[in-house]
Design an enzyme around this catalytic site. Structure first.
Site, PDB file in Angstrom:
ATOM      1  N   ASN A  22       0.823  -1.200   0.000  1.00 28.30           N
ATOM      2  CA  ASN A  22       0.000   0.000   0.000  1.00 28.30           C
ATOM      3  C   ASN A  22       0.862   1.258   0.000  1.00 28.30           C
ATOM      4  OD1 ASN A  22      -1.870   2.006   0.424  1.00 28.30           O
ATOM      5  ND2 ASN A  22      -3.031   0.901   1.961  1.00 28.30           N
ATOM      6  N   ASP A  23       1.540   1.516   1.102  1.00 26.95           N
ATOM      7  CA  ASP A  23       2.294   2.766   1.207  1.00 26.95           C
ATOM      8  C   ASP A  23       3.395   2.887   0.151  1.00 26.95           C
ATOM      9  OD1 ASP A  23       0.732   3.414   3.404  1.00 26.95           O
ATOM     10  OD2 ASP A  23       2.063   2.375   4.785  1.00 26.95           O
ATOM     11  N   VAL A  24       4.007   1.756  -0.224  1.00 27.79           N
ATOM     12  CA  VAL A  24       5.140   1.825  -1.162  1.00 27.79           C
ATOM     13  C   VAL A  24       4.692   2.105  -2.596  1.00 27.79           C
ATOM     14  CG1 VAL A  24       6.613   0.343   0.227  1.00 27.79           C
ATOM     15  CG2 VAL A  24       5.196  -0.667  -1.559  1.00 27.79           C
ATOM     16  N   ALA A  68       1.103   2.962   7.349  1.00 32.57           N
ATOM     17  CA  ALA A  68       1.344   4.344   7.716  1.00 32.57           C
ATOM     18  C   ALA A  68       0.050   5.069   8.065  1.00 32.57           C
ATOM     19  CB  ALA A  68       2.058   5.079   6.588  1.00 32.57           C
TER      20      ALA A  68
END
Lengths: 476, 103
Positions: free
Chosen positions: A402-404, A443
């Site tokens: 997700n965050d990456v 995050a």
């Protein structure tokens, strides 16, 4: 004379350590390096056990008992732990090493007698000073504090990675609490060293404060920064071991510990660089709680994909890139992912994996997982080559990441992950996101990618979804 | 001030070792590929279990009736050995997987 022989034997095991670590830093020699380092440790332990020491009572039974119990627990847990649980395991192991440094510091301080200077310790004690202002007490206090911080901090990190401690602990004004605790620790240490003899009550308070500092230090740090914290705590334990070595004037502890301390710090910095964050901002900041991203209030629609449609789409693609994340690890989907890759390859589709440096909960976490399920090393692409390849890619499968892949890191200056290099999957013709639900990533921030024009979502457990997809592919 | 100067004077060899070892530690891993970050962290974590030596020396120095020291030393050895043995074993498991597919 005997002391010199002992020191010389320690020197040999130090050299073995260094060769071991050197080996660990290159893929071809890593396994040998690890075994070499283990051999060095074995040698060092034998020397510590049997080196002649004047006036020592040996107490070998206690030592052997401790070693047998510890080795058995260590071996069994290392054998049993699932590869997906690796980061937690390392964090827990690390905390136990820290605990030992703490215990050593505590007992040395408790037993410390200013007047009596034993032969082993005379190297560090200042014979003239009657009070506690000397190297041995200083080293012991240092080992106690660092060990305690590393121990409790690692336990918090372990709990957070486990999911059992996600947002439960929230200290008010963490920076101030940290600063006050740290000041109190320093003041208390100075008080102890200025005393005429060891004050046991102060010693206990100091230990508790050290443990509390570890909790206060780690608990506000959340989100994608946990790998950095584990690496940092790892170097803390190394420093703790080195300082404990100063108490005994023991070279192998000093050098072994400082090797870990130094390399752990560098590794921590490397990880921060991969996320485009400074170490200071990781420690002070803590992701997630700061301002929400600007566009998240708008009503936006996501498009859903079905396994059947996707199977056909994949079958007629030329290039497919898989972006794995922690969700893949949680769902234990690495094997079925590899099977899907093989089915696609059999259809003539070119399949690659794009690995973000901090995908998963530890750098290299995804590499280990994919290696476990026999994915070919040549199929893994690092960040930059992957980003070059995306505009040539027909379908990107984002599995549990997700965050990456969050484009907010590039565009939204208000986002807490702004500036972190991401895998730019939006360049590809189609993006399919495998996800349990619309919830945010580690995050804790919304991902605009999910609402992108070329994006479709495939909801559900990654393993189940991949399994269905593979079935459809074989039927299609 | 005197205390600090004294400390440095008495421990110069050890401070030298400490400083040089820091550089060795940095140099060794300055160029390590991302793939190996997790195994390296796990392996160096096992090495930090070298603190077990301290616990062994602590027990060896204790009188046979100093039970608190013996028990805490025992605990320290056990915990550090979990770190050492578990750390090396788990690192080996990880690296075995890399080796397997290279053939």
């Amino acid at each position: 004379m005997e002391r010199h022989i002992t020191d010389f034997l320690y020197l040999i095991s130090i050299v073995v350590f260094i060769f071991g670590m050197k080996g660990l830093s290159s893929p071809a020699t890593a396994r040998k390096g690890n075994l070499t380092a283990a051999a060095g440790m074995g040698l060092a332990i034998l020397i510590a056990l049997f080196s002649p020491a004047e006036g020592s009572f040996d107490n070998h039974i206690w030592i052997i008992a401790g070693m047998v119990v510890g080795s058995a627990i260590g071996l069994v847990s290392a054998k049993r732990v699932a590869m997906t649980k690796m980061p937690e395991m390392v964090s827990l192991f690390n905390g136990l090493g820290g605990a030992t440094a703490m215990l050593i510091g505590f007992i040395e301080l408790k037993n410390y007698q200013p007047a009596v200077i034993s032969t082993v310790k005379s190297l560090l004690s200042n014979g003239e000073a009657a009070n506690l202002m000397n190297g041995e007490v200083f080293s012991s206090i240092f080992a106690l504090i660092i060990g305690a911080v590393s121990f409790s901090g690692s336990l918090i990190a372990w709990g957070k990675l486990n999911g059992s401690l996600r947002d439960n602990i929230k200290l008010p004004a963490p920076q101030i609490v940290n600063l006050v605790t740290l000041t109190a620790i320093i003041a208390l240490s100075v008080m102890i060293m200025n005393g005429e003899e060891m004050n046991f009550a102060l010693l206990l308070i100091l230990t508790v404060l050290g443990l509390f500092y570890g909790v206060a230090f780690v608990s506000p740090i959340g989100g994608g920064d946990m790998p950095v914290v584990i690496s940092l705590l790892n170097s803390f334990t190394g420093v703790g071991a080195a300082v404990a070595g100063l108490i005994y004037g023991n070279n192998i502890m000093i050098i072994g510990g400082i090797l870990v301390g130094a390399s752990g710090t560098i590794l921590t910095v490397l990880m921060c660089e991969a996320m485009n964050r400074s170490l200071i901002s990781v420690i002070i900041g803590g992701l997630g709680s700061s301002g929400s991203s600007s566009g998240s209030d708008r009503e936006e629609v996501v498009k859903e994909a079905t396994p059947a449609d996707l199977a056909i789409q994949l079958k007629y693609s030329e290039r497919v890139v898989i972006v794995p994340g922690y969700g893949l690890a949680v769902a234990q989907a690495q094997h079925v992912c590899h099977e899907l890759e093989q089915s696609l390859e059999a259809e003539g589709v070119d399949v690659k994996y794009a690995i973000h440096p901090v995908a998963g909960r530890m750098p290299g976490h995804m590499n280990v997982l994919l290696a476990e399920s026999d994915v070919d090393y040549d199929k893994l692409m690092e960040l930059e080559p992957a980003n070059d390849a995306f505009n040539n890619t027909d379908v990107v499968l984002v599995i549990g990441a997700n965050d990456v892949v969050n484009p907010a890191a590039k565009t939204d200056t208000g986002s807490p992950i702004y500036g972190m290099p991401i895998l730019d999957v939006e360049q590809a013709k189609n993006v399919i996101v495998f996800k349990r639900s619309m919830s945010t990533g580690y995050a804790g921030i919304q991902n605009p990618l999910f609402f992108g024009e070329r994006t479709k979502m495939l909801f559900g457990d990654a393993k189940a979804s991949l399994g269905k997809l593979k079935e459809e592919l074989n039927n299609a | 001030m005197d205390v600090i100067l004294n400390f440095i004077a008495e421990n110069l060899p050890m401070i030298t070792i400490l400083t040089l070892a820091t550089f060795v530690g940095i140099e060794i891993i300055a160029k390590v590929p991302t793939v190996l970050h997790t195994p390296l962290m796990s392996g160096s974590n096992a090495i930090s279990g070298v603190v077990v030596i301290g616990a062994i020396l602590l027990i060896r120095d204790a009188k046979p009736d100093e039970y608190l020291t013996l028990i805490i030393g025992f605990l320290g050895i056990a915990l550090a050995m979990i770190n050492v043995v578990g750390g090396f074993a788990v690192t080996n498991r990880m690296l075995e997987m890399f080796k397997k597919k290279k053939k």
